[in-house]
Design a protein around this motif. Structure first.
Motif, PDB file in Angstrom:
ATOM      1  N   LEU A   1      -2.422 -10.190 -17.779  1.00  0.00           N
ATOM      2  CA  LEU A   1      -3.221  -9.888 -18.960  1.00  0.00           C
ATOM      3  C   LEU A   1      -2.348  -9.896 -20.199  1.00  0.00           C
ATOM      4  CD1 LEU A   1      -5.145  -6.790 -17.540  1.00  0.00           C
ATOM      5  CD2 LEU A   1      -5.886  -9.176 -17.525  1.00  0.00           C
ATOM      6  N   ASP A   2      -2.843 -10.516 -21.279  1.00  0.00           N
ATOM      7  CA  ASP A   2      -2.076 -10.521 -22.526  1.00  0.00           C
ATOM      8  C   ASP A   2      -2.288  -9.207 -23.273  1.00  0.00           C
ATOM      9  OD1 ASP A   2      -4.552 -10.736 -23.808  1.00  0.00           O
ATOM     10  OD2 ASP A   2      -4.273 -12.851 -24.336  1.00  0.00           O
ATOM     11  N   SER A   3      -1.785  -9.130 -24.495  1.00  0.00           N
ATOM     12  CA  SER A   3      -1.806  -7.880 -25.259  1.00  0.00           C
ATOM     13  C   SER A   3      -3.208  -7.410 -25.629  1.00  0.00           C
ATOM     14  CB  SER A   3      -0.953  -8.021 -26.518  1.00  0.00           C
ATOM     15  OG  SER A   3      -1.473  -9.064 -27.319  1.00  0.00           O
ATOM     16  N   VAL A   4      -4.211  -8.285 -25.549  1.00  0.00           N
ATOM     17  CA  VAL A   4      -5.597  -7.885 -25.819  1.00  0.00           C
ATOM     18  C   VAL A   4      -6.447  -7.924 -24.547  1.00  0.00           C
ATOM     19  CG1 VAL A   4      -5.597  -8.407 -28.294  1.00  0.00           C
ATOM     20  CG2 VAL A   4      -6.176 -10.199 -26.652  1.00  0.00           C
ATOM     21  N   SER A   5      -5.761  -7.856 -23.404  1.00  0.00           N
ATOM     22  CA  SER A   5      -6.383  -7.784 -22.076  1.00  0.00           C
ATOM     23  C   SER A   5      -7.169  -9.020 -21.658  1.00  0.00           C
ATOM     24  CB  SER A   5      -7.256  -6.533 -21.960  1.00  0.00           C
ATOM     25  OG  SER A   5      -6.453  -5.389 -22.043  1.00  0.00           O
ATOM     26  N   HIS A   6      -6.842 -10.169 -22.223  1.00  0.00           N
ATOM     27  CA  HIS A   6      -7.417 -11.424 -21.747  1.00  0.00           C
ATOM     28  C   HIS A   6      -6.597 -11.913 -20.559  1.00  0.00           C
ATOM     29  CE1 HIS A   6      -9.086 -11.969 -25.985  1.00  0.00           C
ATOM     30  NE2 HIS A   6     -10.119 -11.772 -25.187  1.00  0.00           N
ATOM     31  N   VAL A   7      -7.275 -12.449 -19.561  1.00  0.00           N
ATOM     32  CA  VAL A   7      -6.581 -12.992 -18.388  1.00  0.00           C
ATOM     33  C   VAL A   7      -5.939 -14.318 -18.776  1.00  0.00           C
ATOM     34  CG1 VAL A   7      -6.852 -13.853 -16.039  1.00  0.00           C
ATOM     35  CG2 VAL A   7      -8.190 -11.878 -16.802  1.00  0.00           C
ATOM     36  N   THR A   8      -4.617 -14.404 -18.638  1.00  0.00           N
ATOM     37  CA  THR A   8      -3.908 -15.642 -18.976  1.00  0.00           C
ATOM     38  C   THR A   8      -3.449 -16.397 -17.731  1.00  0.00           C
ATOM     39  OG1 THR A   8      -1.792 -14.513 -19.185  1.00  0.00           O
ATOM     40  CG2 THR A   8      -3.115 -14.711 -21.176  1.00  0.00           C
ATOM     41  N   ALA A   9      -3.403 -15.707 -16.590  1.00  0.00           N
ATOM     42  CA  ALA A   9      -3.041 -16.358 -15.324  1.00  0.00           C
ATOM     43  C   ALA A   9      -3.525 -15.477 -14.192  1.00  0.00           C
ATOM     44  CB  ALA A   9      -1.532 -16.559 -15.233  1.00  0.00           C
ATOM     45  N   ARG A  10      -3.691 -16.100 -13.027  1.00  0.00           N
ATOM     46  CA  ARG A  10      -4.103 -15.341 -11.842  1.00  0.00           C
ATOM     47  C   ARG A  10      -3.469 -15.952 -10.610  1.00  0.00           C
ATOM     48  NH1 ARG A  10      -9.810 -14.797 -12.454  1.00  0.00           N
ATOM     49  NH2 ARG A  10      -9.548 -15.596 -14.520  1.00  0.00           N
ATOM     50  N   ALA A  11      -3.313 -15.114  -9.591  1.00  0.00           N
ATOM     51  CA  ALA A  11      -2.746 -15.562  -8.311  1.00  0.00           C
ATOM     52  C   ALA A  11      -3.341 -14.697  -7.213  1.00  0.00           C
ATOM     53  CB  ALA A  11      -1.231 -15.434  -8.325  1.00  0.00           C
ATOM     54  N   LEU A  12      -3.107 -15.116  -5.977  1.00  0.00           N
ATOM     55  CA  LEU A  12      -3.536 -14.369  -4.808  1.00  0.00           C
ATOM     56  C   LEU A  12      -2.283 -14.038  -4.002  1.00  0.00           C
ATOM     57  CD1 LEU A  12      -6.206 -13.482  -3.444  1.00  0.00           C
ATOM     58  CD2 LEU A  12      -6.073 -15.575  -2.091  1.00  0.00           C
ATOM     59  N   SER A  13      -2.123 -12.762  -3.614  1.00  0.00           N
ATOM     60  CA  SER A  13      -0.932 -12.399  -2.836  1.00  0.00           C
ATOM     61  C   SER A  13      -1.010 -13.043  -1.455  1.00  0.00           C
ATOM     62  CB  SER A  13      -0.780 -10.880  -2.728  1.00  0.00           C
ATOM     63  OG  SER A  13      -1.848 -10.301  -2.017  1.00  0.00           O
ATOM     64  N   ASN A  14       0.150 -13.471  -0.945  1.00  0.00           N
ATOM     65  CA  ASN A  14       0.197 -14.139   0.360  1.00  0.00           C
ATOM     66  C   ASN A  14       0.262 -13.102   1.480  1.00  0.00           C
ATOM     67  OD1 ASN A  14       2.891 -13.289   0.572  1.00  0.00           O
ATOM     68  ND2 ASN A  14       3.737 -15.278   0.034  1.00  0.00           N
TER      69      ASN A  14
ATOM     70  N   ASP B   1       0.837  -1.186   0.000  1.00  0.00           N
ATOM     71  CA  ASP B   1       0.000   0.000   0.000  1.00  0.00           C
ATOM     72  C   ASP B   1       0.881   1.249   0.000  1.00  0.00           C
ATOM     73  OD1 ASP B   1       0.865   0.335   2.620  1.00  0.00           O
ATOM     74  OD2 ASP B   1      -1.037  -0.283   3.515  1.00  0.00           O
ATOM     75  N   LEU B   2       0.261   2.410   0.110  1.00  0.00           N
ATOM     76  CA  LEU B   2       1.024   3.663   0.070  1.00  0.00           C
ATOM     77  C   LEU B   2       1.991   3.800   1.236  1.00  0.00           C
ATOM     78  CD1 LEU B   2      -1.681   6.190  -1.135  1.00  0.00           C
ATOM     79  CD2 LEU B   2       0.242   5.261  -2.413  1.00  0.00           C
ATOM     80  N   GLY B   3       1.743   3.093   2.327  1.00  0.00           N
ATOM     81  CA  GLY B   3       2.642   3.109   3.474  1.00  0.00           C
ATOM     82  C   GLY B   3       3.738   2.067   3.363  1.00  0.00           C
ATOM     83  N   ASP B   4       3.872   1.459   2.196  1.00  0.00           N
ATOM     84  CA  ASP B   4       4.878   0.432   1.913  1.00  0.00           C
ATOM     85  C   ASP B   4       4.667  -0.828   2.761  1.00  0.00           C
ATOM     86  OD1 ASP B   4       6.960  -0.306   0.235  1.00  0.00           O
ATOM     87  OD2 ASP B   4       8.485   0.154   1.731  1.00  0.00           O
ATOM     88  N   ARG B   5       3.406  -1.088   3.143  1.00  0.00           N
ATOM     89  CA  ARG B   5       3.063  -2.290   3.891  1.00  0.00           C
ATOM     90  C   ARG B   5       2.530  -3.338   2.924  1.00  0.00           C
ATOM     91  NH1 ARG B   5       1.136   2.080   6.867  1.00  0.00           N
ATOM     92  NH2 ARG B   5      -0.783   1.908   5.687  1.00  0.00           N
ATOM     93  N   PRO B   6       2.957  -4.592   3.051  1.00  0.00           N
ATOM     94  CA  PRO B   6       2.460  -5.653   2.168  1.00  0.00           C
ATOM     95  C   PRO B   6       0.944  -5.798   2.294  1.00  0.00           C
ATOM     96  CG  PRO B   6       4.288  -6.431   3.510  1.00  0.00           C
ATOM     97  CD  PRO B   6       3.916  -5.079   4.034  1.00  0.00           C
ATOM     98  N   VAL B   7       0.303  -6.103   1.180  1.00  0.00           N
ATOM     99  CA  VAL B   7      -1.144  -6.271   1.164  1.00  0.00           C
ATOM    100  C   VAL B   7      -1.466  -7.719   0.795  1.00  0.00           C
ATOM    101  CG1 VAL B   7      -3.329  -5.454   0.212  1.00  0.00           C
ATOM    102  CG2 VAL B   7      -1.412  -3.871   0.426  1.00  0.00           C
ATOM    103  N   PRO B   8      -1.970  -8.495   1.741  1.00  0.00           N
ATOM    104  CA  PRO B   8      -2.346  -9.882   1.452  1.00  0.00           C
ATOM    105  C   PRO B   8      -3.728  -9.943   0.803  1.00  0.00           C
ATOM    106  CG  PRO B   8      -2.726  -9.409   3.764  1.00  0.00           C
ATOM    107  CD  PRO B   8      -2.101  -8.175   3.165  1.00  0.00           C
ATOM    108  N   GLY B   9      -4.012 -11.054   0.163  1.00  0.00           N
ATOM    109  CA  GLY B   9      -5.346 -11.292  -0.374  1.00  0.00           C
ATOM    110  C   GLY B   9      -5.698 -10.483  -1.605  1.00  0.00           C
ATOM    111  N   VAL B  10      -4.699 -10.031  -2.345  1.00  0.00           N
ATOM    112  CA  VAL B  10      -4.946  -9.271  -3.571  1.00  0.00           C
ATOM    113  C   VAL B  10      -4.971 -10.245  -4.745  1.00  0.00           C
ATOM    114  CG1 VAL B  10      -4.052  -7.488  -5.134  1.00  0.00           C
ATOM    115  CG2 VAL B  10      -3.835  -7.212  -2.654  1.00  0.00           C
ATOM    116  N   VAL B  11      -5.989 -10.124  -5.588  1.00  0.00           N
ATOM    117  CA  VAL B  11      -6.054 -10.927  -6.803  1.00  0.00           C
ATOM    118  C   VAL B  11      -5.125 -10.268  -7.820  1.00  0.00           C
ATOM    119  CG1 VAL B  11      -7.522 -11.753  -8.677  1.00  0.00           C
ATOM    120  CG2 VAL B  11      -8.420 -11.656  -6.340  1.00  0.00           C
ATOM    121  N   VAL B  12      -4.173 -11.026  -8.326  1.00  0.00           N
ATOM    122  CA  VAL B  12      -3.206 -10.534  -9.305  1.00  0.00           C
ATOM    123  C   VAL B  12      -3.478 -11.246 -10.622  1.00  0.00           C
ATOM    124  CG1 VAL B  12      -0.757 -10.301  -9.862  1.00  0.00           C
ATOM    125  CG2 VAL B  12      -1.507 -10.143  -7.477  1.00  0.00           C
TER     126      VAL B  12
END
Length: 94
Positions: free
Chosen positions: A45-58, A31-42
């Motif tokens: 996206l490919d060149s036409v904005s299709h989702v090619t992979a996804r993960a969740l931040s730990n 976040d803006l305070g440089d604190r890690p953010v868990p539970g973020v969907v990452v």
């Protein structure tokens, strides 16, 4: 509803992708305070904005997404209470 200070902090997720290796991207969401953010969907996206992979931040905000093929990609982060952020282009080599 978020308070003013929380709303400002929650308005942005900062994405720090690490150097790419092969066809994957690792990074940390903070976040803006440089604190890690868990539970973020990452999303990768490919060149036409299709989702090619996804993960969740730990719990340390770390993530890893990978593609099955080389190309130019973007990373998008999504989490309730935060505005979505899309990275600059990232090239994943063969």
């Amino acid at each position: 509803m978020l308070g003013n200070r929380a709303a400002v902090s929650a308005a942005f997720l900062i994405l720090f992708p690490f150097a790419t290796r092969g066809q994957s991207v690792r990074g940390v969401v903070v976040d803006l305070g440089d604190r890690p953010v868990p539970g973020v969907v990452v999303l990768l996206l490919d060149s036409v904005s299709h989702v090619t992979a996804r993960a969740l931040s730990n719990e340390r905000g770390e993530f890893r997404v990978a593609s099955s093929r080389p190309g130019t990609y973007h990373i998008r982060t999504l989490r309730i209470g935060f505005r979505p952020v899309t990275s600059a282009s990232i090239v994943l080599p063969a």
